[in-house]
Design a protein around this motif. Structure first.
Motif, short mmCIF file in Angstrom:
data_model
loop_
_atom_site.label_atom_id
_atom_site.label_comp_id
_atom_site.label_asym_id
_atom_site.label_seq_id
_atom_site.Cartn_x
_atom_site.Cartn_y
_atom_site.Cartn_z
N LEU A 1 96.61 115.99 48.46
CA LEU A 1 97.22 114.74 48.00
C LEU A 1 97.95 114.03 49.14
O LEU A 1 97.90 112.79 49.25
CB LEU A 1 98.18 115.03 46.84
N VAL A 2 98.63 114.81 49.96
CA VAL A 2 99.34 114.20 51.11
C VAL A 2 98.33 113.57 52.07
O VAL A 2 98.52 112.44 52.56
CB VAL A 2 100.20 115.25 51.82
N ILE A 3 97.24 114.29 52.36
CA ILE A 3 96.22 113.76 53.28
C ILE A 3 95.56 112.52 52.68
O ILE A 3 95.33 111.52 53.38
CB ILE A 3 95.16 114.85 53.58
N LEU A 4 95.27 112.55 51.37
CA LEU A 4 94.68 111.38 50.71
C LEU A 4 95.62 110.19 50.78
O LEU A 4 95.19 109.05 51.06
CB LEU A 4 94.36 111.72 49.25
N THR A 5 96.89 110.43 50.56
CA THR A 5 97.89 109.36 50.66
C THR A 5 97.92 108.78 52.07
O THR A 5 98.09 107.56 52.25
CB THR A 5 99.28 109.90 50.28
N ALA A 6 97.78 109.64 53.07
CA ALA A 6 97.80 109.18 54.46
C ALA A 6 96.70 108.18 54.75
O ALA A 6 96.87 107.24 55.54
CB ALA A 6 97.68 110.38 55.41
N PHE A 7 95.54 108.34 54.10
CA PHE A 7 94.43 107.41 54.32
C PHE A 7 94.51 106.19 53.41
O PHE A 7 94.25 105.06 53.84
CB PHE A 7 93.09 108.13 54.07
#
Length: 670
Positions: free
Chosen positions: A560-566
């Motif tokens: 979720l954190v990585i998805l938010t980053a993009f």
């Protein structure tokens, strides 16, 4: 004796009048211009026709009263004797002139533009009438040049109307093509995406039966001029289906214009079509007319030449600065598989698939946007800050992966013989996809002409052109993949490959820095700050994955954190306004922002103008600027010759700049 002198005087007057009525032409930039008249002399109270005659050099053209997507019609400011009156220009039937993504309406080779003059009844035999005017016109081919001339014509006045001059035939031919009133009805019916204009007329229907081409020319801007016109003819008349432009009002509305019918011998006839809202009458839409299109049929030789230019352009694309950073990833792929021929071929085909997928997708999007009435050109994908922000973060992630911070899928960190045995075919596919995406906006030599031509053609031709460019771009890598001798040129696998992979991370970071600069140009410093925040979030997400990613909750949280980053930077940059004037490329170069009005004003001053069509995402443009423009010698030359330096910044979408590029036969920058 008196009678003999009178005859001689009359003959002399006729000769002088004939000479005056066929005044000598004035040579301008690309025309021979003259003012002509249908008679050698006029009588008091007479009405006669004069005309502006322009003989145009090939391949130049001038414009109709509605120039279409671009251009200006000829204009005149008259200086006439007291009592002499001049009417408006009488416009002969125009031609449809396709140019890149635009459609212009105008004339090639020759234009005879009649004007009706009224002689006052107070004029006396023996007087002369001097017709003078300052004429201006815009003449275009692959560039547009303002042109004009001061022309005059002296016509004697005599008691009786004189005989016609040789120019009367030229004026008569022009008059013959002018639109005549429609004797029947004309209707315009609103369709899902435009209009259907129908004209009922016996003469029009008869002429349409043997027509090689039929085209509707509107008086206004309600239609997309470059869209293909669907023409049908029947026993009662003709119907033309048109696409509405952004200027069209909602609901039913009149759509005045003319229908021009081109016969098999090339001659033109036209009818006025004052179309009023109504349903399409029966008997006007039975048989399709193949000629109703944007231009002449495209020949096999022309297609072959353009496809060859596209393939060569794709080859050269591998050397363009836009693509060079991604070549590092391709080099890594070669090293990994060079000693396994089967795997090498698989990588080559996968890379080809990635390149072709990207170019096919770009072509389909362009075709779709054109069908929706949008004006698009090459490079449109990097004109959107959210897309650029996303790929900046992709480059950052690739760099971290190459450094070994994290692994994606099958490990690429093995060394020695184990390196060649790993998968990585999907990686080759995505490498091709990425290389094509970043490289597509770079319009290099050969490809510029081919793409400018392709974007005026049908959807299949546009798609085929982009696929050929993809073949050209992928060809060197695919060829190397299928060449066994390549393996002997690469050192044997070993521990050095881990170091080599880490070195390749830094071109990725450099590419990320370039894309960040593009975002800053599109959204200002705030947009760049958002992307940097996304990069920090991405790093945090990757760190979380290495610490707590062993179990499902940890993987979900890190994901979720990585998805938010993009996702978050892409959403945020979409809502940030473009930078102020001080942050544009023009301001950075110490130049003025380009605009049509500014160019017109500078031309009126008689100044030399240098325009740099550029964009932040076009690395080739930036290299050109650094090498050939941004130098002390160039700036000194500009100052010495009072050259106006303008920058047309196409970093963000701009339909006016796109139209200017299209006028020059270009589908993108540089």
């Amino acid at each position: 004796m008196t009678r003999a002198w009178a005859i001689a005087a009359a003959l002399l007057l006729a000769v002088l009048g004939a000479n005056a009525a066929s005044a000598q032409a004035v040579k301008t930039l690309h025309t021979n211009a003259s003012l002509i008249a249908e008679r050698s002399a006029v009588a008091p109270g007479d009405t006669f026709l004069g005309a502006l005659k322009l003989d145009l050099e090939d391949p130049w053209h001038v414009y109709w009263m509605n120039p279409g997507d671009s251009g200006l019609p000829p204009a005149v400011s008259w200086t006439l004797p007291e009592g002499v009156q001049a009417g408006d220009f009488k416009w002969p039937a125009p031609h449809a002139i396709p140019l890149a993504t635009l459609m212009n309406y105008g004339y090639e080779h020759q234009l005879v533009l009649p004007v009706e003059f009224k002689v006052p009844a107070t004029a006396k035999p023996g007087d002369t009438i001097n017709l003078s005017g300052k004429f201006d016109w815009l003449i275009c081919s692959d560039v547009c040049v303002p042109d004009g001339a001061e022309l005059s014509l002296t016509i004697p006045v005599q008691a009786a109307r004189a005989t016609d001059t040789t120019a009367s035939g030229e004026i008569g031919k022009s008059i013959a093509t002018m639109p005549v009133p429609l004797t029947g009805a004309a209707t315009v019916e609103r369709t899902a995406d435009g209009f259907r204009v129908a004209a009922v007329d016996g003469d029009l229907a008869e002429a349409a039966k043997t027509a090689s081409d039929i085209h509707f020319f509107p008086e206004g801007q309600e239609i997309i001029h470059a869209a293909k016109q669907q023409v049908r003819r029947g026993d009662a008349g003709v119907s033309v289906t048109l696409k509405a432009s952004d200027y069209a009002k909602a609901g039913d509305q009149p759509l005045p214009g003319i229908v021009v019918v081109k016969a098999a011998d090339g001659s033109l006839r036209s009818w006025q079509v004052p179309a009023q809202p109504g349903t399409t009458p029966a008997g006007v839409a039975n048989v399709p007319v193949g000629g109703g299109s944007n231009g002449a049929p495209v020949g096999f030789v022309e297609i072959a030449l353009m496809m060859g230019g596209a393939f060569l352009g794709g080859l050269i694309l591998n050397l363009m600065p836009c693509v060079l950073p991604v070549l590092a990833v391709k080099a890594a792929g070669l090293v990994h598989t060079a000693h396994d021929p089967k795997q090498t071929r698989a990588h080559g085909l996968a890379y080809l698939g990635g390149v072709m997928t990207c170019f096919a997708a770009v072509a389909l999007v362009i075709v779709g946007l054109q069908m929706a009435g949008q004006q698009v050109a090459v490079g449109f994908q990097l004109q959107h800050a959210p897309i650029v922000a996303f790929f900046a973060l992709v480059m950052f992630a690739l760099g971290l992966n190459l450094l070994g911070v994290f692994e994606m899928g099958t490990s690429l960190m093995g060394v020695g013989q184990d390196m060649a045995g790993k998968g990585g075919v999907s990686g080759a596919y995505y490498t091709g996809l990425l290389a094509a995406f970043v490289g597509a906006p770079c319009v290099g030599p050969f490809m510029a002409v081919a793409l400018g031509w392709a974007l005026t053609q049908s959807a299949p031709v546009i798609i085929a052109m982009f696929l050929v460019i993809g073949l050209g771009m992928a060809a060197p890598f695919v060829l190397l993949s299928f060449t066994p001798v390549m393996a002997r040129l690469i050192p044997k696998p070993g521990a050095w490959m881990a170091t080599f992979r880490q070195v390749l991370a830094f071109p990725m970071f450099a590419t990320m820095l370039w894309l960040l600069w593009v975002v800053a140009g599109q959204t200002g410093a705030n947009g760049a700050l958002v992307v940097l925040a996304g990069a920090i979030t991405l790093g945090f997400g990757i760190w979380l994955a290495t610490k707590i990613g062993g179990k499902l909750p940890g993987r979900i949280l890190a994901g979720l954190v990585i998805l938010t980053a993009f996702v978050a930077p892409s959403i945020a940059t979409a809502g940030i306004k473009a930078p102020v004037a001080g942050e544009t490329l023009a301001a950075e170069a110490g130049a003025e922002d380009w605009s049509v009005d500014r160019v017109s004003a500078l031309r009126a001053e008689g100044r030399v103008i240098f325009v740099d069509f550029t964009a932040r995402w076009c690395v080739t443009c930036q290299v050109n600027t650094a090498v050939a423009i941004d130098s002390a010698k160039v700036r000194e030359a500009f100052a010495r010759h009072n050259v106006a330096f303008l920058v047309a910044d196409w970093t963000n979408q701009d339909s006016v700049i796109a139209a200017a590029l299209a006028e020059h036969g270009r589908a993108g920058v540089p």
